[in-house]
Design an enzyme around this catalytic site. Structure first.
Site, PDB file in Angstrom:
ATOM      1  N   ASP A  43       0.846  -1.197   0.000  1.00 22.04           N
ATOM      2  CA  ASP A  43       0.000   0.000   0.000  1.00 22.04           C
ATOM      3  C   ASP A  43       0.884   1.251   0.000  1.00 22.04           C
ATOM      4  OD1 ASP A  43      -2.911   1.051   0.584  1.00 22.04           O
ATOM      5  OD2 ASP A  43      -1.513   2.246   1.776  1.00 22.04           O
ATOM      6  N   TYR A  48       3.201  10.078   0.659  1.00 18.56           N
ATOM      7  CA  TYR A  48       4.170   9.482   1.587  1.00 18.56           C
ATOM      8  C   TYR A  48       5.611   9.835   1.170  1.00 18.56           C
ATOM      9  CZ  TYR A  48       0.099   6.596   2.860  1.00 18.56           C
ATOM     10  OH  TYR A  48      -1.149   6.147   3.228  1.00 18.56           O
ATOM     11  N   LYS A  77      -2.415   6.240  -4.080  1.00 23.53           N
ATOM     12  CA  LYS A  77      -3.514   7.187  -3.792  1.00 23.53           C
ATOM     13  C   LYS A  77      -3.243   8.557  -4.408  1.00 23.53           C
ATOM     14  CE  LYS A  77      -3.810   4.758   0.572  1.00 23.53           C
ATOM     15  NZ  LYS A  77      -2.424   4.533   1.000  1.00 23.53           N
ATOM     16  N   HIS A 110      -7.338   9.889  -2.041  1.00 18.10           N
ATOM     17  CA  HIS A 110      -6.794   9.756  -0.687  1.00 18.10           C
ATOM     18  C   HIS A 110      -7.704  10.367   0.389  1.00 18.10           C
ATOM     19  CE1 HIS A 110      -2.617   9.283   1.368  1.00 18.10           C
ATOM     20  NE2 HIS A 110      -3.586   9.009   2.214  1.00 18.10           N
TER      21      HIS A 110
END
Ligand code: A2P
Length: 316
Positions: A43, A48, A77, A110
């Site tokens: 994931d 990130y 996302k 997201h």
């Protein structure tokens, strides 16, 4: 390993490796160790800021002959700054290039709120788009185009409550296939789980261990999931770790779960949780845990400088 099944028969392994807060410099190895240990579900997310390193880890594992691309289930996302129709395709193209892939297995919106292009974290009112500027329907239509183009095999959302799900389901076309939300015994999300089940939307639990590495200032005062007495009691009864209890809890509810770790031992330990079966008594104890808490509460998006309210995010 249990799998969940999409409407077209494709499957997602119920346990995946989370990469939120996995540092560049650590995550490449973590991905390799995870694939070596047996994980086939990873994931990711653009925000990130580690997708390049994740991509290197995947490439290392493929080059080492551990897996082929088709054996992996990779999720990413769409960040809040790319919700306009014209920004969605470039966003997935950047993610695919960073991950060194030519398609994603799953691509999610997201959060159900939008920032202006180029804004990573909106701080001022003028850095946000409102629902009037960029309605969720616009973003969801663009997500559907990605599926038609073959860039994402499945599409869905994250952090969507029932009314936001209804909103995008109401525009016609494809329904979201996944809703990824925070979920653990302090936040079992029963209403949302039932709604998603009724509408054929699969679910993924993020922060299943209570996000103990959160950098959020208020986190020091948050209740602790991994040291909760009920969680500890179930762990000691089965001779397993507290982390494994929390992962097995999600699996028992048929909800995909993505614990983050960059530690080789814990990556393996967490994977072993896919083989653990909690019994009805354990599930009852955990249901009655007596603590209700959301760790990722969304207040960072909903202050006085934002057009969004917490009620835009959560049902209660
Ligand atoms: P580390 O990466 O050093 O293993 P969440 O998935 O809820 O966000 O939690 C992630 C946090 O939990 C990370 O700090 C991670 O640290 C830690 N963690 C991961 N697996 C375990 C485990 N089995 N037991 C305790 N802590 C864990």
């Amino acid at each position: 390993m249990k799998h969940l099944t999409f409407k077209n028969g494709d499957q997602i392994p119920i346990l995946g490796l989370g990469t939120w807060k996995s540092n560049p410099g650590e995550v490449r190895k973590a991905i390799f160790w995870a694939i070596e240990a047996g994980y086939r579900h990873i994931d990711c997310a653009a925000i990130y800021q580690n997708e390049k390193e994740v991509g290197q880890g995947i490439a290392d594992a493929i080059e080492a002959g551990l897996v082929k691309r088709k054996d992996l289930f990779v999720t990413s996302k769409l960040w809040n700054s790319a919700h306009r129709h014209e920004d969605v395709l470039p966003a997935i193209q950047k993610t695919l290039s960073d991950l060194r892939l030519d398609y994603l297995d799953l691509y999610l919106i997201h959060w159900p709120l939008a920032f202006k292009s180029g804004v990573s974290f909106a701080q001022k009112i003028e850095e946000f788009y409102t629902y009037h500027d960029v309605p969720l329907s616009q973003t969801w239509e663009a997500m559907q185009d990605l599926k038609v183009k073959g860039l994402a095999k499945h599409i869905g959302v994250s952090n969507f409550n029932q009314s936001k799900l209804k909103e995008i389901m109401g525009i016609g076309g494809q329904h979201p296939e996944m809703n990824q939300v925070e979920m653990h015994p302090f936040l079992p999300q029963e209403g949302l789980v039932n709604f998603c089940l009724e509408h054929g939307i699969l679910m993924t639990a993020y922060s299943p261990l209570g996000s103990p590495d959160s950098r959020n200032e208020k986190h020091v005062e948050d209740p602790k999931l991994l040291t909760n007495p009920i969680v500890k009691e179930v762990a000691s009864k089965h001779g397993i770790s507290e982390g494994q209890v929390l992962i097995a809890w999600s699996i028992a509810r048929d909800i995909a779960v993505i614990p983050k770790s960059t530690n080789e031992g814990r990556i393996k330990e967490n994977f072993e949780a896919s083989k653990i079966q909690l019994d009805d008594h354990d599930m009852m104890e955990l249901r009655d845990i007596g603590v209700s808490h959301r760790f990722v509460d969304g207040t960072f998006f909903t202050g006085t400088n934002s057009p969004y309210k917490l009620s835009d995010l959560w049902d209660s």
